[in-house]
Design a protein around this motif. Structure first.
Motif, PDB file in Angstrom:
ATOM      1  N   THR A   1      -8.401  -0.133   1.599  1.00  0.00           N
ATOM      2  CA  THR A   1      -7.691  -1.417   1.665  1.00  0.00           C
ATOM      3  C   THR A   1      -6.313  -1.319   1.018  1.00  0.00           C
ATOM      4  OG1 THR A   1      -9.787  -2.628   1.657  1.00  0.00           O
ATOM      5  CG2 THR A   1      -7.812  -3.850   1.016  1.00  0.00           C
ATOM      6  N   GLY A   2      -6.244  -0.686  -0.144  1.00  0.00           N
ATOM      7  CA  GLY A   2      -4.967  -0.556  -0.839  1.00  0.00           C
ATOM      8  C   GLY A   2      -4.021   0.417  -0.198  1.00  0.00           C
ATOM      9  N   GLY A   3      -4.489   1.163   0.805  1.00  0.00           N
ATOM     10  CA  GLY A   3      -3.653   2.131   1.494  1.00  0.00           C
ATOM     11  C   GLY A   3      -3.152   1.645   2.841  1.00  0.00           C
ATOM     12  N   CYS A   4      -3.564   0.428   3.238  1.00  0.00           N
ATOM     13  CA  CYS A   4      -3.030  -0.141   4.476  1.00  0.00           C
ATOM     14  C   CYS A   4      -1.526  -0.316   4.328  1.00  0.00           C
ATOM     15  CB  CYS A   4      -3.682  -1.494   4.769  1.00  0.00           C
ATOM     16  SG  CYS A   4      -5.474  -1.421   5.051  1.00  0.00           S
ATOM     17  N   LEU A   5      -0.789   0.018   5.371  1.00  0.00           N
ATOM     18  CA  LEU A   5       0.667   0.049   5.271  1.00  0.00           C
ATOM     19  C   LEU A   5       1.243  -1.277   4.807  1.00  0.00           C
ATOM     20  CD1 LEU A   5       3.072   1.902   5.643  1.00  0.00           C
ATOM     21  CD2 LEU A   5       3.233   1.156   8.021  1.00  0.00           C
ATOM     22  N   ASP A   6       0.688  -2.396   5.296  1.00  0.00           N
ATOM     23  CA  ASP A   6       1.249  -3.689   4.932  1.00  0.00           C
ATOM     24  C   ASP A   6       0.800  -4.166   3.553  1.00  0.00           C
ATOM     25  OD1 ASP A   6      -1.373  -4.288   5.439  1.00  0.00           O
ATOM     26  OD2 ASP A   6      -0.990  -5.876   6.904  1.00  0.00           O
ATOM     27  N   ARG A   7      -0.061  -3.385   2.888  1.00  0.00           N
ATOM     28  CA  ARG A   7      -0.511  -3.770   1.553  1.00  0.00           C
ATOM     29  C   ARG A   7      -0.170  -2.719   0.505  1.00  0.00           C
ATOM     30  NH1 ARG A   7      -3.367  -7.447  -1.082  1.00  0.00           N
ATOM     31  NH2 ARG A   7      -4.724  -6.826  -2.805  1.00  0.00           N
ATOM     32  N   ARG A   8       0.382  -1.601   0.924  1.00  0.00           N
ATOM     33  CA  ARG A   8       0.571  -0.479  -0.007  1.00  0.00           C
ATOM     34  C   ARG A   8       1.364  -0.882  -1.242  1.00  0.00           C
ATOM     35  NH1 ARG A   8      -0.022   2.508  -3.287  1.00  0.00           N
ATOM     36  NH2 ARG A   8       0.074   4.790  -3.325  1.00  0.00           N
ATOM     37  N   SER A   9       2.352  -1.764  -1.098  1.00  0.00           N
ATOM     38  CA  SER A   9       3.184  -2.127  -2.250  1.00  0.00           C
ATOM     39  C   SER A   9       2.618  -3.293  -3.043  1.00  0.00           C
ATOM     40  CB  SER A   9       4.611  -2.459  -1.784  1.00  0.00           C
ATOM     41  OG  SER A   9       5.273  -1.292  -1.332  1.00  0.00           O
ATOM     42  N   SER A  10       1.598  -3.980  -2.520  1.00  0.00           N
ATOM     43  CA  SER A  10       1.028  -5.124  -3.229  1.00  0.00           C
ATOM     44  C   SER A  10      -0.440  -4.905  -3.584  1.00  0.00           C
ATOM     45  CB  SER A  10       1.162  -6.392  -2.374  1.00  0.00           C
ATOM     46  OG  SER A  10       0.479  -6.236  -1.139  1.00  0.00           O
ATOM     47  N   ALA A  11      -0.915  -3.677  -3.425  1.00  0.00           N
ATOM     48  CA  ALA A  11      -2.329  -3.372  -3.640  1.00  0.00           C
ATOM     49  C   ALA A  11      -2.723  -3.562  -5.105  1.00  0.00           C
ATOM     50  CB  ALA A  11      -2.625  -1.946  -3.202  1.00  0.00           C
ATOM     51  N   GLU A  12      -4.027  -3.781  -5.316  1.00  0.00           N
ATOM     52  CA  GLU A  12      -4.569  -3.998  -6.646  1.00  0.00           C
ATOM     53  C   GLU A  12      -5.762  -3.078  -6.878  1.00  0.00           C
ATOM     54  OE1 GLU A  12      -5.607  -8.093  -6.706  1.00  0.00           O
ATOM     55  OE2 GLU A  12      -3.530  -8.818  -6.609  1.00  0.00           O
ATOM     56  N   VAL A  13      -6.078  -2.857  -8.141  1.00  0.00           N
ATOM     57  CA  VAL A  13      -7.209  -2.008  -8.499  1.00  0.00           C
ATOM     58  C   VAL A  13      -8.485  -2.525  -7.840  1.00  0.00           C
ATOM     59  CG1 VAL A  13      -8.675  -1.252 -10.404  1.00  0.00           C
ATOM     60  CG2 VAL A  13      -6.186  -1.241 -10.668  1.00  0.00           C
ATOM     61  N   THR A  14      -8.661  -3.831  -7.809  1.00  0.00           N
ATOM     62  CA  THR A  14      -9.897  -4.405  -7.274  1.00  0.00           C
ATOM     63  C   THR A  14     -10.030  -4.239  -5.764  1.00  0.00           C
ATOM     64  OG1 THR A  14      -8.801  -6.569  -7.284  1.00  0.00           O
ATOM     65  CG2 THR A  14     -10.236  -6.056  -9.151  1.00  0.00           C
ATOM     66  N   ASP A  15      -9.001  -3.716  -5.101  1.00  0.00           N
ATOM     67  CA  ASP A  15      -9.146  -3.427  -3.670  1.00  0.00           C
ATOM     68  C   ASP A  15     -10.263  -2.425  -3.413  1.00  0.00           C
ATOM     69  OD1 ASP A  15      -7.129  -5.155  -2.965  1.00  0.00           O
ATOM     70  OD2 ASP A  15      -5.593  -3.611  -2.758  1.00  0.00           O
ATOM     71  N   VAL A  16     -10.525  -1.556  -4.394  1.00  0.00           N
ATOM     72  CA  VAL A  16     -11.599  -0.578  -4.209  1.00  0.00           C
ATOM     73  C   VAL A  16     -12.951  -1.275  -4.087  1.00  0.00           C
ATOM     74  CG1 VAL A  16     -12.085  -0.130  -6.657  1.00  0.00           C
ATOM     75  CG2 VAL A  16     -12.492   1.657  -4.961  1.00  0.00           C
ATOM     76  N   LEU A  17     -13.081  -2.463  -4.670  1.00  0.00           N
ATOM     77  CA  LEU A  17     -14.331  -3.214  -4.528  1.00  0.00           C
ATOM     78  C   LEU A  17     -14.532  -3.645  -3.085  1.00  0.00           C
ATOM     79  CD1 LEU A  17     -14.142  -5.460  -7.734  1.00  0.00           C
ATOM     80  CD2 LEU A  17     -15.239  -3.235  -7.459  1.00  0.00           C
ATOM     81  N   THR A  18     -13.435  -3.970  -2.404  1.00  0.00           N
ATOM     82  CA  THR A  18     -13.515  -4.290  -0.981  1.00  0.00           C
ATOM     83  C   THR A  18     -13.995  -3.084  -0.199  1.00  0.00           C
ATOM     84  OG1 THR A  18     -11.732  -5.915  -1.155  1.00  0.00           O
ATOM     85  CG2 THR A  18     -12.191  -5.052   1.028  1.00  0.00           C
TER      86      THR A  18
END
Length: 350
Positions: free
Chosen positions: A170-187
């Motif tokens: 999730t945190g590596g999606c191109l449109d989220r790469r700059s706004s990603a959060e640690v908790t994305d790994v929970l997704t």
């Protein structure tokens, strides 16, 4: 001076060629579907659909919908961090390939479980023909970069044409790469747990990760926050990390980033080239830097000590080396990094 970097590779700051420089259809919904959501990503399980387990799972990922009629039987982990997560989710017996194996070492307990899994690339994403030859039905990757056809990699469309689906952290999606959060790994844990039909295992992993983050948060209560610069050093090239999961790791660890994620330099990419004067002018009390091995740590530490002798981070010996692999999107290492940085910033609090 800060200079923006073109987001040619969304994984880590540019430092080498080809790889990351220095760095499907919606399933029918049952009458009573189970719908889970996290960070804007949903999982839908249709218990009335046909398929290997009698349940179709649909996952939203990077603006796409992936649909699975049964648990994938042939999976490729595109980075050791993703391979580890897959194994911890119970998919060891379904792995038919592991990629970029030289990027980081797997934990001993995981390495022993994937010793017989074919290695399809070592220090770069696999070539198109090598990935397709592994015959995957699911490919799990930290970013979308690993599917760049122009680099000779199999594109997501080419994988689909060959019966495989691609799941990107999730945190590596191109449109989220700059706004990603640690908790994305929970997704990612939730999504992959549903895809693999390992929901209970995923729930245990998520609970453990949340507990660890909560412990860090509790430990930080009442501390005077230190200012932190996060950098990547390649030779004499210096880059600031100002956004993305990397920056959120600093925030979760209790650091006050001297680089603002809202600065225009970080609007399209999480890193920007800077001059040494930028670090000196911001006078950080700690500097966090990523390393790949002991040699790279020594070189970077020597550079920082020689270049910034009067900066508090150097004078107070708060130079914190973090394994580069712990900063990749979609890895349990993100939690490790939060714990490590918090403990080194505030040793008396833990």
């Amino acid at each position: 001076m800060i200079r923006s970097i073109s987001p040619s590779s969304p994984s880590s700051p540019p430092n080498r060629s080809r790889r990351r420089g220095p760095l499907g259809a919606l399933a029918a919904v049952a009458a009573a579907p189970l719908v889970l959501s996290a960070c804007g990503t949903g999982v839908t399980a249709d218990s009335e659909a046909g398929g290997g387990s009698g349940e179709t799972v649909t996952v939203e990922n990077c603006g796409r919908e992936l649909s699975f009629d049964g648990a994938p039987a042939s999976i490729v982990g595109m980075m050791p961090s993703q391979t580890e997560l897959l194994v911890r989710l119970g998919a060891a017996d379904s792995l038919t390939g592991q990629a970029q194996t030289d990027v980081s070492a797997l934990p001993d307990d995981i390495a022993g479980q994937v010793g017989d899994v074919p290695v399809i690339s070592t220090d770069a994403p696999p070539a198109r023909e090598d990935l397709l030859a592994a015959g995957p039905d699911l490919v799990v990757s930290p970013t979308e970069y690993e599917f760049t056809a122009e680099q000779g990699f199999a594109s997501i469309e080419q994988l689909e044409e060959n019966g495989a689906q691609a799941y990107v952290a999730t945190g590596g999606c191109l449109d989220r790469r700059s706004s990603a959060e640690v908790t994305d790994v929970l997704t990612d844990i939730e999504n992959l747990g549903a895809i693999l039909h390992e929901e209970d295992t995923a729930a245990e992993l998520s609970s453990d990760a949340e507990s660890r983050l909560s412990d860090v948060e509790s430990g930080l209560e009442g501390v005077d926050r230190l200012s932190v610069a996060q950098v990547f050093v390649d030779g004499n090239s210096l880059q600031a990390i100002g956004a993305g999961i990397e920056a959120d790791i600093i925030a979760q660890a209790g650091g006050e980033n001297v680089f603002d994620p809202d600065d225009p330099e970080f609007s399209d990419f999480f890193a920007a080239e800077i001059s040494p004067e930028e670090i000196i002018s911001r006078n950080p009390e700690a500097i966090v830097f990523s390393v790949s091995d002991e040699e790279s740590e020594k070189k970077t530490r020597d550079y920082l000590e020689e270049t910034f002798p009067d900066v508090p981070a150097v004078q107070e010996d708060r130079l914190i080396a973090v394994q580069k692999s712990d900063l990749f999107p979609g890895t349990l290492g993100n939690i490790d990094a939060v714990e490590q940085i918090a403990q080194e910033l505030y040793p008396e609090a833990f």
